[in-house]
Enzyme design. Structure first.
Site, PDB file in Angstrom:
ATOM      1  N   HIS A  71       0.857  -1.175   0.048  1.00 31.28           N
ATOM      2  CA  HIS A  71      -0.018   0.194  -0.034  1.00 31.28           C
ATOM      3  C   HIS A  71       0.782   1.202   0.143  1.00 31.28           C
ATOM      4  O   HIS A  71       1.937   1.403   0.136  1.00 31.28           O
ATOM      5  CB  HIS A  71      -1.082   0.049   1.245  1.00 31.28           C
ATOM      6  CG  HIS A  71      -0.315  -0.030   2.504  1.00 31.28           C
ATOM      7  ND1 HIS A  71       0.189  -1.462   2.866  1.00 31.28           N
ATOM      8  CD2 HIS A  71      -0.322   0.751   3.409  1.00 31.28           C
ATOM      9  CE1 HIS A  71       0.627  -0.921   4.241  1.00 31.28           C
ATOM     10  NE2 HIS A  71       0.389   0.188   4.519  1.00 31.28           N
ATOM     11  N   HIS A  73       1.013   5.477   1.315  1.00 34.81           N
ATOM     12  CA  HIS A  73       0.389   6.334   2.259  1.00 34.81           C
ATOM     13  C   HIS A  73       0.948   7.821   1.758  1.00 34.81           C
ATOM     14  O   HIS A  73       2.028   8.106   1.582  1.00 34.81           O
ATOM     15  CB  HIS A  73       1.135   6.144   3.694  1.00 34.81           C
ATOM     16  CG  HIS A  73       0.384   5.255   4.754  1.00 34.81           C
ATOM     17  ND1 HIS A  73      -0.732   5.383   5.529  1.00 34.81           N
ATOM     18  CD2 HIS A  73       0.638   3.785   4.569  1.00 34.81           C
ATOM     19  CE1 HIS A  73      -0.964   4.373   5.980  1.00 34.81           C
ATOM     20  NE2 HIS A  73      -0.286   3.375   5.720  1.00 34.81           N
ATOM     21  N   TYR A 137     -16.415  25.642  19.105  1.00 39.06           N
ATOM     22  CA  TYR A 137     -16.251  26.637  18.380  1.00 39.06           C
ATOM     23  C   TYR A 137     -17.467  27.105  17.802  1.00 39.06           C
ATOM     24  O   TYR A 137     -18.298  28.190  17.935  1.00 39.06           O
ATOM     25  CB  TYR A 137     -15.160  26.814  17.364  1.00 39.06           C
ATOM     26  CG  TYR A 137     -15.117  28.063  16.759  1.00 39.06           C
ATOM     27  CD1 TYR A 137     -14.575  29.249  17.331  1.00 39.06           C
ATOM     28  CD2 TYR A 137     -15.782  28.284  15.502  1.00 39.06           C
ATOM     29  CE1 TYR A 137     -14.691  30.278  16.516  1.00 39.06           C
ATOM     30  CE2 TYR A 137     -15.728  29.193  14.442  1.00 39.06           C
ATOM     31  CZ  TYR A 137     -15.220  30.400  15.316  1.00 39.06           C
ATOM     32  OH  TYR A 137     -14.990  31.410  14.494  1.00 39.06           O
ATOM     33  N   GLN A 141     -20.834  29.960  19.296  1.00 39.63           N
ATOM     34  CA  GLN A 141     -21.189  31.096  18.477  1.00 39.63           C
ATOM     35  C   GLN A 141     -21.889  32.149  18.979  1.00 39.63           C
ATOM     36  O   GLN A 141     -21.463  33.480  19.030  1.00 39.63           O
ATOM     37  CB  GLN A 141     -21.449  31.022  17.102  1.00 39.63           C
ATOM     38  CG  GLN A 141     -20.434  30.096  16.406  1.00 39.63           C
ATOM     39  CD  GLN A 141     -19.310  30.801  15.928  1.00 39.63           C
ATOM     40  OE1 GLN A 141     -19.269  31.889  15.413  1.00 39.63           O
ATOM     41  NE2 GLN A 141     -18.116  30.642  16.411  1.00 39.63           N
TER      42      GLN A 141
END
Length: 147
Positions: A71, A73, A137, A141
């Site tokens: 594989h 990455h 966050y 608000q």
């Protein structure tokens, strides 16, 4: 075997024409049937070079790249106009064709029908904040004075 050094001095926030972004993707894809066709260091080094070339040509910033026997990455940054699906299609499609052209005997030993890569892949987004920080966050608000 070539050791690739990736510079860490790239800016995190990238300014484009009409947009600002910090989009980083960890993408992993496997060889078909998990065949260990990528065990040869010569093939690995030339495949790394090919992947880096594709990324340069498409203006992807490669932050890390490693090729294992079964594989690949890669950690890269791309413009918001590029979907992850299109990035993966380009990387897998171009490299599959190229591998069969450059190493036909080795590829035919492991694969048939012109397919080097498994049809699936993994893609994860990487940012400078965690999911919990972003959730907090957003949830707070209305608590901010500038809403």
């Amino acid at each position: 075997m070539t050791k690739y050094e990736f510079r860490n001095d790239e800016p995190d926030i990238i300014h484009g024409r009409g947009y600002v972004y910090n989009l980083n993707y960890h993408i992993v894809w496997c060889t078909k049937y998990r065949n260990q066709a990528l065990a040869n260091p010569i093939i690995v080094d030339s495949l790394k070079d090919k992947i880096l070339q594709i990324c340069r040509e498409n203006e992807y910033t490669v932050k890390a790249l490693e090729i294992m026997p079964t594989h690949v990455h890669i950690l890269l940054s791309a413009k918001p106009q590029e979907s992850v699906t299109n990035i993966v299609k380009k990387l897998k499609g171009i490299t599959a064709k190229w591998l069969f052209e450059k190493y036909p005997e080795t590829m035919k030993e492991y694969f048939w029908g012109g397919h080097v890569w498994s049809p699936s892949y993994y893609a994860g987004s990487i940012g400078v904040t965690t999911e919990s920080v972003v959730k907090k966050y957003i949830e707070t608000q209305w608590n901010r004075p500038f809403h």
